[in-house]
Design an enzyme around this catalytic site. Structure first.
Site: not given
Length: 315
Positions: A223, A225, A254, A273, A275
């Site tokens: 969580v 990078r 991403e 991405h 969380s």
């Protein structure tokens, strides 16, 4: 004057109405005009993917404070920040990300993915699951997010080791291991949770050696990078049963490319991405800024000041 960089249209807009009316606010895109930047003292970077700060500061020479609507600031670090104070939104995402980690870990230990698959097939199949209590976890990252994760895992009777940039003693978590010991640490735990910022030291810190040490019962959660993990090594480890599985909220590229094998792996949770994002997070992020803005206007020290030399807010 506060200049706010507009986000990508896919992202939620900043709730600018929370900024006091006495403050002049100018909304700009990725390429603002000189007129828009003229006289600006503060830049508020709302889009966490913004990566043109250096070029903007070379044109906006009156800016003395940059605030990021994110915790990670690796995209913003540049030589032009030398005379400028950089702050981030540390604290907003601690609990939501910790909750996401708990959900991912519990889903893995309790085999909920298998339960959902069998349910869709209308299969009633007896099986046992694991127990989280008594397992061992290492949380890489000693910032507020890493600590929030570690605290909640400990409440569920998980034995937690914190891993930081350097070894130290912590009053709440005991001995903090250095990241240079990560291979050794991975060999001692069942769960490896990455919540570290992206720096030169953390880039590619989890590769084949760490994954081999984590072993066939080990579960990886990221969580932090994406580039902290060598993704090709992770794919190989998952395919070969080197580790049991992974829950990933961040990736090297991403959005995650459609051709990535991670999408279809049964032992992998892919999350886009998100969380830390929850209903109402935009207002909470803005309040971090407006609290600091009030301090700025009163001439008081700011909170969440990033040390550009290390790339995060020192604990």
């Amino acid at each position: 004057m506060v200049v706010v960089t507009e986000p990508d249209p896919e992202l939620p807009p900043p709730p600018l109405e929370l900024i006091p009316a006495c403050v002049e606010v100018v909304e700009v895109g990725a390429t603002p005009t000189d007129e828009q930047l003229s006289g600006a003292q503060v830049l508020y970077i709302w889009d966490h993917r913004f990566a043109e700060l250096g070029a903007m500061l070379r044109r906006a020479r009156t800016v003395r404070w940059v605030h990021a609507a994110s915790v990670g600031v690796n995209r913003l670090l540049c030589p032009e920040l030398a005379p400028v104070t950089l702050t981030n939104s540390r604290g907003v995402f601690d609990v939501p990300i910790a909750e996401w980690v708990l959900g991912a870990v519990l889903s893995h230990v309790k085999g909920l993915g298998d339960s959902w698959s069998l349910q869709r097939e209308r299969q009633w199949q007896y099986r046992t699951s694991g127990r989280l209590a008594g397992t061992r976890a290492a949380v890489v990252g000693t910032g507020s997010i890493g600590r929030a994760i570690a605290e909640r895992l400990m409440r569920l009777d998980v034995n937690v080791t914190l891993v930081g940039r350097t070894a130290s003693a912590d009053p709440a978590f005991g001995a903090v291991r250095a990241s240079t010991e990560l291979v050794s640490v991975a060999g001692e735990v069942d769960l490896l949770v990455l919540a570290a910022p992206l720096t030169a030291a953390t880039t590619a810190m989890v590769g084949a050696a760490v994954l081999d040490a984590l072993g066939p019962r080990g579960f990886l959660v990221n969580v932090g990078r994406g580039p902290t993990v060598v993704e090709s090594d992770l794919v190989d480890a998952l395919r070969g049963g080197v580790i049991a599985g992974a829950a990933l909220d961040v990736f090297e590229v991403e959005p995650l490319p459609a051709e990535s094998p991670l999408w279809s792996m049964p032992n992998v949770l892919v999350s886009p991405h998100i969380s830390g994002d929850y209903a109402g997070f935009e207002a909470d992020m803005m309040r971090v800024f407006t609290d600091n803005l009030a301090r700025w206007l009163r001439g008081e020290p700011l909170h969440n000041v990033v040390d550009p030399a290390v790339g995060y807010v020192p604990s």
